[in-house]
Design a protein around this motif. Structure first.
Motif, PDB file in Angstrom:
ATOM      1  N   THR A 266       7.676  10.565  13.535  1.00 54.98           N
ATOM      2  CA  THR A 266       8.229  10.220  12.232  1.00 54.98           C
ATOM      3  C   THR A 266       9.267  11.273  11.876  1.00 54.98           C
ATOM      4  N   ALA A 267      10.375  10.851  11.297  1.00 52.34           N
ATOM      5  CA  ALA A 267      11.449  11.793  10.979  1.00 52.34           C
ATOM      6  C   ALA A 267      11.046  12.776   9.888  1.00 52.34           C
ATOM      7  N   ASP A 268      10.151  12.343   8.992  1.00 49.20           N
ATOM      8  CA  ASP A 268       9.752  13.218   7.893  1.00 49.20           C
ATOM      9  C   ASP A 268       8.476  14.011   8.179  1.00 49.20           C
ATOM     10  N   GLY A 269       7.918  13.850   9.383  1.00 50.65           N
ATOM     11  CA  GLY A 269       6.732  14.614   9.771  1.00 50.65           C
ATOM     12  C   GLY A 269       5.430  14.118   9.192  1.00 50.65           C
ATOM     13  N   LYS A 270       5.462  12.985   8.504  1.00 50.52           N
ATOM     14  CA  LYS A 270       4.234  12.436   7.943  1.00 50.52           C
ATOM     15  C   LYS A 270       3.521  11.570   8.983  1.00 50.52           C
ATOM     16  N   PRO A 271       2.206  11.344   8.828  1.00 49.32           N
ATOM     17  CA  PRO A 271       1.438  10.615   9.838  1.00 49.32           C
ATOM     18  C   PRO A 271       1.850   9.150   9.998  1.00 49.32           C
ATOM     19  N   SER A 272       1.530   8.629  11.161  1.00 48.91           N
ATOM     20  CA  SER A 272       1.751   7.220  11.487  1.00 48.91           C
ATOM     21  C   SER A 272       0.492   6.685  12.147  1.00 48.91           C
ATOM     22  N   ALA A 273       0.250   5.382  12.004  1.00 50.35           N
ATOM     23  CA  ALA A 273      -0.943   4.774  12.615  1.00 50.35           C
ATOM     24  C   ALA A 273      -0.588   3.414  13.195  1.00 50.35           C
ATOM     25  N   GLN A 274      -1.325   3.029  14.232  1.00 57.15           N
ATOM     26  CA  GLN A 274      -1.041   1.770  14.921  1.00 57.15           C
ATOM     27  C   GLN A 274      -2.291   1.233  15.616  1.00 57.15           C
ATOM     28  N   TRP A 275      -2.491  -0.061  15.521  1.00 59.98           N
ATOM     29  CA  TRP A 275      -3.483  -0.775  16.318  1.00 59.98           C
ATOM     30  C   TRP A 275      -2.736  -1.856  17.082  1.00 59.98           C
TER      31      TRP A 275
ATOM     32  N   ASN B 198       0.806  -1.218   0.000  1.00 61.75           N
ATOM     33  CA  ASN B 198       0.000   0.000   0.000  1.00 61.75           C
ATOM     34  C   ASN B 198       0.845   1.277   0.000  1.00 61.75           C
ATOM     35  N   GLY B 199       2.132   1.124  -0.191  1.00 58.22           N
ATOM     36  CA  GLY B 199       2.999   2.284  -0.299  1.00 58.22           C
ATOM     37  C   GLY B 199       3.475   2.858   1.022  1.00 58.22           C
ATOM     38  N   TYR B 200       3.338   2.099   2.100  1.00 57.02           N
ATOM     39  CA  TYR B 200       3.730   2.569   3.428  1.00 57.02           C
ATOM     40  C   TYR B 200       4.999   1.866   3.907  1.00 57.02           C
ATOM     41  N   SER B 201       5.501   2.321   5.046  1.00 60.01           N
ATOM     42  CA  SER B 201       6.687   1.701   5.653  1.00 60.01           C
ATOM     43  C   SER B 201       6.374   1.292   7.085  1.00 60.01           C
ATOM     44  N   VAL B 202       7.201   0.406   7.619  1.00 61.65           N
ATOM     45  CA  VAL B 202       6.999  -0.135   8.968  1.00 61.65           C
ATOM     46  C   VAL B 202       8.169   0.277   9.855  1.00 61.65           C
ATOM     47  N   VAL B 203       7.866   0.792  11.029  1.00 60.60           N
ATOM     48  CA  VAL B 203       8.910   1.186  11.983  1.00 60.60           C
ATOM     49  C   VAL B 203       9.716  -0.051  12.390  1.00 60.60           C
ATOM     50  N   LYS B 204      11.032   0.064  12.328  1.00 62.96           N
ATOM     51  CA  LYS B 204      11.914  -1.070  12.606  1.00 62.96           C
ATOM     52  C   LYS B 204      12.309  -1.163  14.078  1.00 62.96           C
ATOM     53  N   GLU B 205      12.542  -0.005  14.697  1.00 57.88           N
ATOM     54  CA  GLU B 205      13.162   0.000  16.027  1.00 57.88           C
ATOM     55  C   GLU B 205      12.224  -0.364  17.161  1.00 57.88           C
ATOM     56  N   ILE B 206      10.913  -0.217  16.957  1.00 58.62           N
ATOM     57  CA  ILE B 206       9.951  -0.454  18.033  1.00 58.62           C
ATOM     58  C   ILE B 206       9.003  -1.571  17.606  1.00 58.62           C
ATOM     59  N   GLY B 207       8.799  -2.542  18.491  1.00 55.32           N
ATOM     60  CA  GLY B 207       7.954  -3.679  18.132  1.00 55.32           C
ATOM     61  C   GLY B 207       7.037  -4.096  19.257  1.00 55.32           C
TER      62      GLY B 207
ATOM     63  N   PRO C 227       2.061  -3.311  15.055  1.00 55.96           N
ATOM     64  CA  PRO C 227       2.940  -2.637  14.093  1.00 55.96           C
ATOM     65  C   PRO C 227       2.622  -1.150  13.947  1.00 55.96           C
ATOM     66  N   MET C 228       3.655  -0.357  13.785  1.00 54.09           N
ATOM     67  CA  MET C 228       3.512   1.083  13.576  1.00 54.09           C
ATOM     68  C   MET C 228       3.774   1.370  12.100  1.00 54.09           C
ATOM     69  N   ILE C 229       2.746   1.850  11.417  1.00 57.82           N
ATOM     70  CA  ILE C 229       2.781   2.010   9.972  1.00 57.82           C
ATOM     71  C   ILE C 229       2.888   3.490   9.625  1.00 57.82           C
ATOM     72  N   ASN C 230       3.926   3.848   8.886  1.00 56.93           N
ATOM     73  CA  ASN C 230       4.175   5.246   8.520  1.00 56.93           C
ATOM     74  C   ASN C 230       3.730   5.533   7.093  1.00 56.93           C
ATOM     75  N   MET C 231       3.123   6.703   6.899  1.00 59.80           N
ATOM     76  CA  MET C 231       2.731   7.112   5.556  1.00 59.80           C
ATOM     77  C   MET C 231       3.962   7.387   4.693  1.00 59.80           C
TER      78      MET C 231
ATOM     79  N   LYS D  49       8.509   7.623   5.208  1.00 58.67           N
ATOM     80  CA  LYS D  49       9.609   6.705   5.464  1.00 58.67           C
ATOM     81  C   LYS D  49       9.539   6.124   6.875  1.00 58.67           C
ATOM     82  N   ALA D  50      10.286   5.054   7.085  1.00 60.84           N
ATOM     83  CA  ALA D  50      10.238   4.336   8.363  1.00 60.84           C
ATOM     84  C   ALA D  50      11.029   5.034   9.464  1.00 60.84           C
ATOM     85  N   ASN D  51      11.869   5.989   9.113  1.00 62.57           N
ATOM     86  CA  ASN D  51      12.747   6.636  10.094  1.00 62.57           C
ATOM     87  C   ASN D  51      11.965   7.359  11.178  1.00 62.57           C
ATOM     88  N   ILE D  52      12.461   7.273  12.401  1.00 63.41           N
ATOM     89  CA  ILE D  52      11.815   7.914  13.545  1.00 63.41           C
ATOM     90  C   ILE D  52      12.828   8.710  14.345  1.00 63.41           C
ATOM     91  N   VAL D  53      12.320   9.633  15.167  1.00 66.08           N
ATOM     92  CA  VAL D  53      13.179  10.409  16.061  1.00 66.08           C
ATOM     93  C   VAL D  53      12.526  10.463  17.440  1.00 66.08           C
TER      94      VAL D  53
END
Length: 291
Positions: free
Chosen positions: A266-275, A200-209, A245-249, A251-255
């Motif tokens: 999100t490092a790029d300021g785009k939205p993220s969603a999680q259930w 779906n064109g999204y990315s998944v956060v790697k560092e947090i699970g 899972p934390m799904i980013n609109m 890139k996957a990078n976080i700060v």
């Protein structure tokens, strides 16, 4: 390798039954996987019937709290008000907010808005606004057992772009849960999540699970959502962990917010969603404890 017991000894799980009538056959199968080089869970991670029932009861309270707060998640409410409502309701029901004072976190709930990936701190100056997407993550301690789950909420006129992100994030969680079955692997969960997000064109956060849960708030295993099928810990009946899972609109990078030490963006300021849901591996599949 698991320590061997004689068949007539009391089972290690605390059931009171003889080992041969309880976990002997299960252990033999686990040992066969270990001999092939697979990662297996420590016995301490496999919950006995008493522990499972305790986690179930805590999970029921956790869901009551998420259902309760839904009516208050509206435009104009402050996240501090939502925190207070959750604290009061948790105490009224005989529970304890698990996040309160956990490693210095001073609130009863994590509330993450838009580009906040997770661990958002409720504040009196932060009000929900029209168009926000919001994750409310409630964790509960009840009679010695922990539970954990979260839901997304859309405030007012949310854009189609954000709404799709919320729906796909939910689908990712559900697809991951479908992979939870005995004698599978944690990597199966991560592969399903990552494949659907990328599709779906999204990315998944790697560092947090995700994480194990039960008599501790967070325990092994750590659950990655960028893992590969057939890898990771063997899924064995009695294992309890979260799928979140934390799904980013973007890139996957976080700060991490260096001032509060908790809020992740999100490092790029785009939205993220999680259930988030807590699951139990059973003999035939899995039981979703926080539905």
């Amino acid at each position: 390798m698991l320590n061997k017991l004689s068949r007539n000894e009391a089972c290690w799980c605390g059931s009171g039954q003889k080992y041969k009538k309880c976990h002997a056959i299960l252990d033999e199968r686990i040992i066969s996987y270990a001999a092939k080089g697979y990662e297996i869970p420590e016995r301490s991670l496999l919950k006995n019937p008493k522990q499972i029932e305790g986690i179930r009861e805590s999970s029921k309270l956790n869901i009551v709290l998420l259902d309760y707060i839904e009516d208050f998640v509206v435009e104009g409410v402050t996240t501090e008000e939502l925190d207070r409502l959750i604290y009061n309701k948790t105490k009224e029901l005989g529970g304890i907010p698990a996040t309160l004072n956990y490693k210095g976190f001073q609130k009863s709930v994590c509330i993450s808005i838009n580009e906040v990936v997770c661990h958002g701190i409720p504040l009196s100056r932060v009000r929900l606004q029209n168009g926000d997407i919001v994750n409310i993550d409630i964790s509960t301690l009840y009679r010695g057992y922990y539970s954990d789950s979260s839901r997304m909420f859309c405030i007012g006129g949310v854009s189609d772009e954000k709404r799709k992100l919320v729906e796909v994030a939910k689908e990712c969680t559900e697809l991951g849960i479908r992979q939870v079955k005995p004698w599978g692997f944690l990597g199966d969960v991560g592969q399903a999540v990552n494949d659907h997000a990328k599709k779906n064109g999204y990315s998944v956060v790697k560092e947090i699970g995700g994480h194990g849960i039960g008599e501790k708030f967070q325990e092994d295993p750590w659950v990655s959502y960028v893992s590969k099928r057939g890898t990771g810990m063997l899924l064995v009946p009695g294992l309890v962990f979260t799928v979140e899972p934390m799904i980013n609109m973007g890139k996957a990078n976080i700060v991490l917010d260096q001032k509060d030490g908790w809020t992740v963006y999100t490092a790029d300021g785009k939205p993220s969603a999680q259930w988030e849901k807590t699951v139990l591996v059973t003999d035939t599949g899995c039981e979703v404890l926080t539905y």
